[in-house]
Design an enzyme around this catalytic site. Structure first.
Site, short mmCIF file in Angstrom:
data_model
loop_
_atom_site.label_atom_id
_atom_site.label_comp_id
_atom_site.label_asym_id
_atom_site.label_seq_id
_atom_site.Cartn_x
_atom_site.Cartn_y
_atom_site.Cartn_z
N ALA A 81 0.84 -1.20 0.00
CA ALA A 81 0.00 0.00 0.00
C ALA A 81 0.87 1.24 0.00
O ALA A 81 2.03 1.21 0.43
CB ALA A 81 -0.93 0.00 1.22
N ASP A 82 0.29 2.33 -0.47
CA ASP A 82 0.97 3.62 -0.42
C ASP A 82 -0.08 4.70 -0.22
O ASP A 82 -1.17 4.64 -0.81
CB ASP A 82 1.75 3.88 -1.72
#
Length: 218
Positions: A81-82
Site C-alpha cells: 500500500a501507499d
C-alpha cells in the site's frame, strides 16, 4: 477503530505485508489477520512523473512495492500500500524534516483535502495481481501557530503523509461524509476485505519482466 472487517486469504496462502509501517501492521492485527512483514526496498518509492495525479501515484507505488517483495516469496499473497494527501492538485507525501512538516500543515490548515491509498494484492504462485485506490475526504480546521508548534514538538508527524496522523487524537481534523478512517491511517480495511473476497474474479496475470500493472479496480 473497532470491528475492522476481514476476509480469508484466497487459497489459504500466507499473507505478507510489503511495508514497514507500524500503522498498517496494527490495522491488520486489529482485524485478526495472520501475516509476516517483508518491507519493499526504498527504490520502490521513487520517480514521480510530472503529470501524475495522486491516485495514479499511489497505485503505481503500491504495485512497485508488491512486485519487489513478490520476487522473494514463492507461494504467498503479498499486500502492498501507499498513501498520500492531496490538496488543490498538490501531492503531499511524508515530510522530510520538521520544516517540511510545518509547510504541509500550513498548506492544509483550514482546507478540505483528500487522502488516497493505493492497495495492491499479488499472488505469487500464479503471478495474479489487482490494484485499487481508495479516496477519503477530510477537512482541517484553521490551525494556530501554537497548535502547529505543539504538534511539531510531539514528533507525531514523522513518517505520515501530509504530516499528520488521523489516529493521533487530533480534534482539528475530521472525515467528511462516510469516508474510511482506516484509509486515512494507511490501509482501507473495508476495501481490502472486498478485494480479497473477489480476488479470483478481478485479478490479472502479470508479466513479471515488464513494467505494466493491471487496471485499477476503482
Amino acid at each position: 477503530m473497532q470491528r475492522l472487517p476481514s476476509a480469508t486469504i484466497p487459497g489459504g496462502l500466507p499473507l505478507v505485508l510489503a511495508s514497514g509501517s507500524p500503522r498498517r501492521a496494527q490495522l491488520l492485527k486489529a482485524a485478526s489477520y495472520q501475516f509476516t512483514i517483508d518491507p519493499a526496498g526504498a527504490d520502490a518509492e521513487c520517480g514521480m512523473c510530472s503529470r501524475e495525479t495522486a491516485p495514479e501515484l499511489v497505485a503505481r507505488y503500491a504495485f512497485r512495492k508488491a512486485k519487489d517483495v513478490a520476487t522473494r516469496h514463492r507461494s504467498a499473497m503479498v499486500l502492498a500500500a501507499d498513501t498520500v494527501a492531496s490538496v488543490a492538485g498538490m501531492i503531499l507525501g511524508k515530510p522530510s524534516d520538521e520544516l517540511h512538516a510545518e509547510e504541509m500543515l500550513r498548506t492544509l490548515s483550514g482546507r478540505r483535502h483528500d487522502v488516497y491509498t493505493g492497495v495492491c494484492l499479488w499472488r505469487t504462485n500464479d503471478q495474479r495481481c489487482c490494484v485499487d485506490v481508495v479516496r477519503t475526504e477530510l477537512v482541517m480546521e484553521t490551525l494556530t501557530d501554537k497548535m502547529i508548534e505543539e504538534y511539531l514538538s510531539s514528533m507525531l508527524w514523522e513518517g505520515k503523509a501530509g504530516a499528520f496522523g488521523y489516529q493521533d487524537g487530533n480534534d482539528w481534523i475530521r472525515i467528511v461524509g462516510k469516508g474510511s478512517e482506516s484509509n486515512v491511517v494507511g490501509l482501507p480495511m473495508e476495501r481490502l476485505k472486498e478485494l480479497l473476497e473477489t480476488f479470483d474474479q478481478i485479478a490479472e496475470t502479470i508479466d513479471t519482466v515488464g513494467p505494466e500493472m493491471p487496471t485499477s479496480n476503482q
